[in-house]
Design a protein around this motif. Structure first.
Motif, mmCIF file in Angstrom:
data_model
loop_
_atom_site.group_PDB
_atom_site.id
_atom_site.type_symbol
_atom_site.label_atom_id
_atom_site.label_comp_id
_atom_site.label_asym_id
_atom_site.label_seq_id
_atom_site.Cartn_x
_atom_site.Cartn_y
_atom_site.Cartn_z
ATOM 1 N N LEU A 22 47.802 46.303 43.631
ATOM 2 C CA LEU A 22 47.667 44.894 43.972
ATOM 3 C C LEU A 22 46.755 43.888 43.074
ATOM 4 O O LEU A 22 46.957 42.614 42.992
ATOM 5 C CB LEU A 22 47.045 45.019 45.388
ATOM 6 N N ARG A 23 45.643 44.569 42.613
ATOM 7 C CA ARG A 23 44.911 43.821 41.754
ATOM 8 C C ARG A 23 45.605 43.327 40.614
ATOM 9 O O ARG A 23 45.121 42.105 40.314
ATOM 10 C CB ARG A 23 43.660 44.751 41.313
ATOM 11 N N LYS A 24 46.248 44.077 40.045
ATOM 12 C CA LYS A 24 47.022 43.778 38.514
ATOM 13 C C LYS A 24 48.016 42.592 39.082
ATOM 14 O O LYS A 24 48.373 41.664 38.316
ATOM 15 C CB LYS A 24 47.782 45.027 37.778
ATOM 16 N N GLU A 25 48.672 42.830 40.045
ATOM 17 C CA GLU A 25 49.708 41.911 40.344
ATOM 18 C C GLU A 25 49.213 40.454 40.659
ATOM 19 O O GLU A 25 49.794 39.482 40.461
ATOM 20 C CB GLU A 25 50.403 42.036 41.984
ATOM 21 N N ARG A 26 47.796 40.443 41.105
ATOM 22 C CA ARG A 26 47.116 39.267 41.090
ATOM 23 C C ARG A 26 46.254 38.725 40.135
ATOM 24 O O ARG A 26 45.653 37.841 40.015
ATOM 25 C CB ARG A 26 46.173 39.344 42.202
ATOM 26 N N ARG A 27 46.486 39.507 38.921
ATOM 27 C CA ARG A 27 45.898 39.372 37.415
ATOM 28 C C ARG A 27 44.392 39.253 37.681
ATOM 29 O O ARG A 27 43.693 38.387 37.184
ATOM 30 C CB ARG A 27 46.407 38.158 36.792
ATOM 31 N N LEU A 28 43.948 40.195 38.574
ATOM 32 C CA LEU A 28 42.247 40.194 38.677
ATOM 33 C C LEU A 28 41.821 41.531 37.923
ATOM 34 O O LEU A 28 42.363 42.492 38.053
ATOM 35 C CB LEU A 28 42.048 40.309 40.261
ATOM 36 N N SER A 29 40.708 40.886 37.147
ATOM 37 C CA SER A 29 39.992 42.202 36.712
ATOM 38 C C SER A 29 39.403 43.037 37.590
ATOM 39 O O SER A 29 39.054 42.307 38.582
ATOM 40 C CB SER A 29 39.073 41.638 35.437
ATOM 41 N N LEU A 30 38.713 44.225 37.322
ATOM 42 C CA LEU A 30 37.766 44.850 38.309
ATOM 43 C C LEU A 30 36.449 43.865 38.619
ATOM 44 O O LEU A 30 36.120 43.753 39.844
ATOM 45 C CB LEU A 30 37.326 46.313 37.721
ATOM 46 N N GLU A 31 35.841 43.299 37.589
ATOM 47 C CA GLU A 31 34.707 42.247 37.735
ATOM 48 C C GLU A 31 35.284 40.927 38.625
ATOM 49 O O GLU A 31 34.354 40.916 39.566
ATOM 50 C CB GLU A 31 34.503 41.762 36.452
#
Length: 190
Positions: A22-31
């Motif tokens: 989900l995080r990668k689909e939204r192009r979000l870094s862990l930060e």
């Protein structure tokens, strides 16, 4: 998380994989996700790798920051669903006074979730803030409980129901010597 009939390590690994996807689909870094959710970057990385057992509070913060229902973090692939009380996923609030069991965790209806909740005798529960524009519906299945919504108290007995917007504050108080069982529906407006 308390997973009585499921393999806890497997569930933790699955939640981590779903979160990472989900995080990668939204192009979000862990930060980025850390800033949105208020959960540390280190903890998010540990969850994604399946190296930590996240609390219900952490999972609420993460789901809220991603604008998804809580149970969207749990993958399932069944066509027929049976939810038995006391079996499957169980989440404890702070301590063991509040326990919730997702009902139909593989619900394909992503704008609604159902839970069975148990509040121990003489205890209180103050939930994390829910998603914006969420409606909570609660029916008391056994016992008597006081539900406080935006500083107004409502006493509910067995089979009484209440519906309210979670944009404000709410809490549950069991001032009796018996466990209270509540059926909760969260209707998301996302």
């Amino acid at each position: 998380m308390n997973l009585e009939t499921e393999d806890p390590k497997q569930i933790v690994l699955q939640v981590g994989a779903v979160l990472k996807k989900l995080r990668k689909e939204r192009r979000l870094s862990l930060e980025d996700l850390s800033e949105l959710s208020g959960v540390s970057k280190l903890t998010l990385g540990n969850i994604e790798r399946g190296e930590t057992n996240p609390t219900i509070g952490m999972l609420w913060k993460i789901s809220k920051s991603l604008s998804i229902p809580l149970m969207a973090l749990f993958p399932t692939e069944k066509n027929v669903n049976l939810s038995r009380a006391g079996e499957g996923l169980r989440f404890n609030g702070d301590g063991n006074d509040w326990v919730i069991e997702p009902i139909f965790q593989n619900n394909t209806n992503k704008d609604m979730e159902m839970y069975r909740a148990y509040l121990q005798p003489n205890s209180f529960y103050h939930p994390e803030k829910h998603h914006h524009n969420t409606t909570e519906l609660a029916t008391i299945m056994s016992g008597t409980i006081t539900i406080n919504v935006n500083n107004e108290s409502y006493i509910l007995n067995q089979y009484d129901s209440i519906s309210f917007s979670t944009d404000g504050t709410h809490s549950y108080a069991n001032r009796t010597n018996d466990v209270v069982v509540i059926h909760i529906i969260l209707k998301y407006g996302i």
